[in-house]
Design a protein around this motif. Structure first.
Motif, PDB file in Angstrom:
ATOM      1  N   GLY A   1       0.826  -1.190   0.000  1.00  0.00           N
ATOM      2  CA  GLY A   1       0.000   0.000   0.000  1.00  0.00           C
ATOM      3  C   GLY A   1       0.867   1.250   0.000  1.00  0.00           C
ATOM      4  N   PRO A   2       0.273   2.428   0.094  1.00  0.00           N
ATOM      5  CA  PRO A   2       1.044   3.674   0.112  1.00  0.00           C
ATOM      6  C   PRO A   2       2.099   3.668   1.209  1.00  0.00           C
ATOM      7  CG  PRO A   2      -1.293   4.131  -0.133  1.00  0.00           C
ATOM      8  CD  PRO A   2      -1.183   2.664   0.160  1.00  0.00           C
ATOM      9  N   GLY A   3       3.320   4.025   0.842  1.00  0.00           N
ATOM     10  CA  GLY A   3       4.415   4.093   1.806  1.00  0.00           C
ATOM     11  C   GLY A   3       5.006   2.765   2.193  1.00  0.00           C
ATOM     12  N   GLN A   4       4.544   1.681   1.579  1.00  0.00           N
ATOM     13  CA  GLN A   4       5.020   0.344   1.939  1.00  0.00           C
ATOM     14  C   GLN A   4       5.896  -0.261   0.843  1.00  0.00           C
ATOM     15  OE1 GLN A   4       1.269  -1.733   2.680  1.00  0.00           O
ATOM     16  NE2 GLN A   4       1.707  -1.691   4.888  1.00  0.00           N
ATOM     17  N   ALA A   5       6.653  -1.261   1.243  1.00  0.00           N
ATOM     18  CA  ALA A   5       7.417  -2.079   0.307  1.00  0.00           C
ATOM     19  C   ALA A   5       7.050  -3.538   0.525  1.00  0.00           C
ATOM     20  CB  ALA A   5       8.922  -1.886   0.514  1.00  0.00           C
ATOM     21  N   LEU A   6       6.844  -4.253  -0.577  1.00  0.00           N
ATOM     22  CA  LEU A   6       6.693  -5.703  -0.515  1.00  0.00           C
ATOM     23  C   LEU A   6       8.074  -6.300  -0.709  1.00  0.00           C
ATOM     24  CD1 LEU A   6       4.944  -8.294  -0.460  1.00  0.00           C
ATOM     25  CD2 LEU A   6       4.802  -8.099  -2.964  1.00  0.00           C
ATOM     26  N   VAL A   7       8.505  -7.109   0.243  1.00  0.00           N
ATOM     27  CA  VAL A   7       9.868  -7.627   0.250  1.00  0.00           C
ATOM     28  C   VAL A   7       9.847  -9.149   0.170  1.00  0.00           C
ATOM     29  CG1 VAL A   7      12.069  -7.670   1.494  1.00  0.00           C
ATOM     30  CG2 VAL A   7      10.578  -5.661   1.671  1.00  0.00           C
ATOM     31  N   ARG A   8      10.666  -9.700  -0.685  1.00  0.00           N
ATOM     32  CA  ARG A   8      10.866 -11.143  -0.759  1.00  0.00           C
ATOM     33  C   ARG A   8      11.884 -11.519   0.308  1.00  0.00           C
ATOM     34  NH1 ARG A   8      14.632 -13.621  -3.811  1.00  0.00           N
ATOM     35  NH2 ARG A   8      14.778 -11.839  -5.222  1.00  0.00           N
ATOM     36  N   MET A   9      11.446 -12.263   1.307  1.00  0.00           N
ATOM     37  CA  MET A   9      12.298 -12.549   2.454  1.00  0.00           C
ATOM     38  C   MET A   9      13.435 -13.511   2.111  1.00  0.00           C
ATOM     39  SD  MET A   9      13.122 -14.658   5.245  1.00  0.00           S
ATOM     40  CE  MET A   9      11.849 -15.784   5.788  1.00  0.00           C
ATOM     41  N   VAL A  10      14.628 -13.152   2.540  1.00  0.00           N
ATOM     42  CA  VAL A  10      15.804 -13.997   2.361  1.00  0.00           C
ATOM     43  C   VAL A  10      16.178 -14.682   3.675  1.00  0.00           C
ATOM     44  CG1 VAL A  10      18.267 -14.030   1.795  1.00  0.00           C
ATOM     45  CG2 VAL A  10      16.679 -12.673   0.402  1.00  0.00           C
ATOM     46  N   LEU A  11      16.271 -13.921   4.760  1.00  0.00           N
ATOM     47  CA  LEU A  11      16.670 -14.492   6.048  1.00  0.00           C
ATOM     48  C   LEU A  11      16.073 -13.642   7.162  1.00  0.00           C
ATOM     49  CD1 LEU A  11      18.489 -16.926   6.875  1.00  0.00           C
ATOM     50  CD2 LEU A  11      20.325 -15.279   7.270  1.00  0.00           C
ATOM     51  N   SER A  12      15.465 -14.301   8.150  1.00  0.00           N
ATOM     52  CA  SER A  12      14.834 -13.604   9.272  1.00  0.00           C
ATOM     53  C   SER A  12      15.199 -14.298  10.574  1.00  0.00           C
ATOM     54  CB  SER A  12      13.312 -13.584   9.088  1.00  0.00           C
ATOM     55  OG  SER A  12      12.686 -12.888  10.152  1.00  0.00           O
ATOM     56  N   PRO A  13      15.778 -13.587  11.535  1.00  0.00           N
ATOM     57  CA  PRO A  13      16.224 -14.218  12.782  1.00  0.00           C
ATOM     58  C   PRO A  13      15.075 -14.479  13.746  1.00  0.00           C
ATOM     59  CG  PRO A  13      16.644 -11.874  12.871  1.00  0.00           C
ATOM     60  CD  PRO A  13      16.089 -12.142  11.501  1.00  0.00           C
ATOM     61  N   ILE A  14      15.320 -15.403  14.662  1.00  0.00           N
ATOM     62  CA  ILE A  14      14.384 -15.685  15.753  1.00  0.00           C
ATOM     63  C   ILE A  14      14.899 -14.957  16.991  1.00  0.00           C
ATOM     64  CG2 ILE A  14      13.414 -17.467  17.256  1.00  0.00           C
ATOM     65  CD1 ILE A  14      13.715 -19.433  14.955  1.00  0.00           C
ATOM     66  N   HIS A  15      14.142 -13.987  17.451  1.00  0.00           N
ATOM     67  CA  HIS A  15      14.507 -13.228  18.640  1.00  0.00           C
ATOM     68  C   HIS A  15      13.681 -13.689  19.835  1.00  0.00           C
ATOM     69  CE1 HIS A  15      17.024 -10.580  16.356  1.00  0.00           C
ATOM     70  NE2 HIS A  15      16.038 -10.064  15.653  1.00  0.00           N
ATOM     71  N   ASN A  16      14.182 -13.412  21.032  1.00  0.00           N
ATOM     72  CA  ASN A  16      13.441 -13.778  22.240  1.00  0.00           C
ATOM     73  C   ASN A  16      12.077 -13.100  22.278  1.00  0.00           C
ATOM     74  OD1 ASN A  16      15.485 -15.426  23.192  1.00  0.00           O
ATOM     75  ND2 ASN A  16      16.443 -13.830  24.420  1.00  0.00           N
ATOM     76  N   HIS A  17      12.012 -11.845  21.812  1.00  0.00           N
ATOM     77  CA  HIS A  17      10.715 -11.164  21.863  1.00  0.00           C
ATOM     78  C   HIS A  17       9.727 -11.774  20.861  1.00  0.00           C
ATOM     79  CE1 HIS A  17      12.888  -8.593  18.819  1.00  0.00           C
ATOM     80  NE2 HIS A  17      11.760  -8.813  18.176  1.00  0.00           N
ATOM     81  N   ASP A  18      10.233 -12.375  19.784  1.00  0.00           N
ATOM     82  CA  ASP A  18       9.335 -13.093  18.867  1.00  0.00           C
ATOM     83  C   ASP A  18       8.675 -14.264  19.586  1.00  0.00           C
ATOM     84  OD1 ASP A  18      10.010 -11.488  16.619  1.00  0.00           O
ATOM     85  OD2 ASP A  18      11.799 -12.698  16.268  1.00  0.00           O
ATOM     86  N   LEU A  19       9.488 -15.010  20.327  1.00  0.00           N
ATOM     87  CA  LEU A  19       8.968 -16.182  21.039  1.00  0.00           C
ATOM     88  C   LEU A  19       8.013 -15.767  22.157  1.00  0.00           C
ATOM     89  CD1 LEU A  19      12.261 -18.279  21.240  1.00  0.00           C
ATOM     90  CD2 LEU A  19      10.467 -18.361  19.500  1.00  0.00           C
TER      91      LEU A  19
END
Length: 326
Positions: free
Chosen positions: A27-45
């Motif tokens: 949408g306006p002001g956004q980017a659609l990104v093809r994910m390559v690598l995403s870490p697992i953080h403690n706050h995610d869990l």
């Protein structure tokens, strides 16, 4: 597209699985990104477990940071280009594609590895934001616990670059040598008696004006014990999962100020945060900042990935692998 997902809050290993979902549209002001690598953080869990500072609407896709390639741009985005490799904070990043506020993304040079690029926000940026938030002057002293944690190591490195003196507390004697091998000094172990005297020897008796607690429990009382009269205690995390304990004597007789710091809602202007993130990209491009990944897992193996993230003794983060970088 394939994404990780959970329909209920609970233990991540039990509630996470993968599913097919519609690819989002920028949408306006956004980017659609093809994910390559995403870490697992403690706050995610913690978010998946329902124990963090906010609860997303369910069903939810986890993940808060990634490196990827711009697939499409929404209206009004002019500083990025399709095909550009970018990093930064976002939401729902454990998926083949994710949406991000374009203002929160920065281009990443080819000299920066995917492993480092996908981790620039949560730990390094938080460490830099914390140091700015503490409102210190060159020559000031601070003390932090969890000195051998990811953020603790970064604070110990970034602080001296700004003329800030950092004393790091660790809970094991062996950790002092471990950090010394990384070039980090002014480390004191609380495992042995007399550690307070070792802190005072390092500072030469200079006042420690800020105390940063990342442990919770009795960790706060320890950093406050060596802090100066009128010092400020900042709660950064709660690795022990226990409530902060402070003696009345510390509060009453030292005149402490106690507050929290949450990287998701810093007391900093957006342009300041952008500048700090740019500094991190520049440092990574020079090879001065390298953040390892211990293991990678495909989205379909997300339950195994979060289990691996909880294993002790890791040398780096566990990450979710998206599509290959073109």
């Amino acid at each position: 597209m394939r994404s990780a997902i959970y329909e209920t809050f609970g233990p991540p290993q039990q509630v996470l699985h993968s599913a097919e979902r519609d690819k989002p549209v920028a949408g306006p002001g956004q980017a659609l990104v093809r994910m390559v690598l995403s870490p697992i953080h403690n706050h995610d869990l913690a978010t998946i477990a329902g124990n963090y500072g906010f609860k997303p609407s369910l069903p939810a896709v986890p993940g808060t940071e990634a490196v990827g390639v711009v697939e499409a741009l929404g209206a009004g985005v002019t500083h990025l280009a399709v095909g550009q490799r970018v990093a930064g904070g976002a939401a729902e990043t454990w998926a083949e594609y994710y949406l991000a506020d374009a203002q929160r993304l920065v281009p990443v040079p080819d000299s920066v590895s995917d492993e480092t690029a996908c981790q620039l926000v949560s730990m390094p940026l938080s460490a830099k934001m914390l140091l700015v938030d503490l409102q210190l002057q060159p020559g000031d002293w601070i003390v932090q616990n969890a000195g051998n944690g990811a953020v603790g190591k970064l604070v110990a490195q970034f602080g001296p670059q700004q003329g800030i003196n950092v004393v790091s507390l660790v809970r094991r004697d062996a950790a002092v040598a471990e950090l010394a091998s990384l070039g980090i000094g002014n480390v004191v172990s609380t495992e042995s008696a007399g550690w307070q005297d070792r802190v005072r020897a390092i500072t030469g008796g200079a006042p420690i004006v800020r105390a940063v607690d990342s442990l919770g429990g009795t960790g706060a009382d320890q950093v406050v014990e060596v802090a100066a009269q009128g010092a400020e205690l900042v709660s950064f995390g709660a690795m022990t999962g226990e409530p902060i304990t402070l003696t009345p004597a510390q509060l009453l007789f030292k005149g402490l100020t106690v507050r929290g710091f949450w990287g998701a809602k810093p007391r900093l202007a957006g342009e300041v945060i952008g500048r700090l993130l740019g500094e991190l990209v520049a440092s990574a491009a020079k090879g001065e900042l390298m953040l390892p990944i211990e293991a990678e897992f495909q989205i379909a193996d997300v339950a195994r990935a979060v289990a691996a993230s909880g294993e002790p003794g890791r040398k780096g983060k566990v990450a979710i692998r998206g599509m290959a970088r073109c």
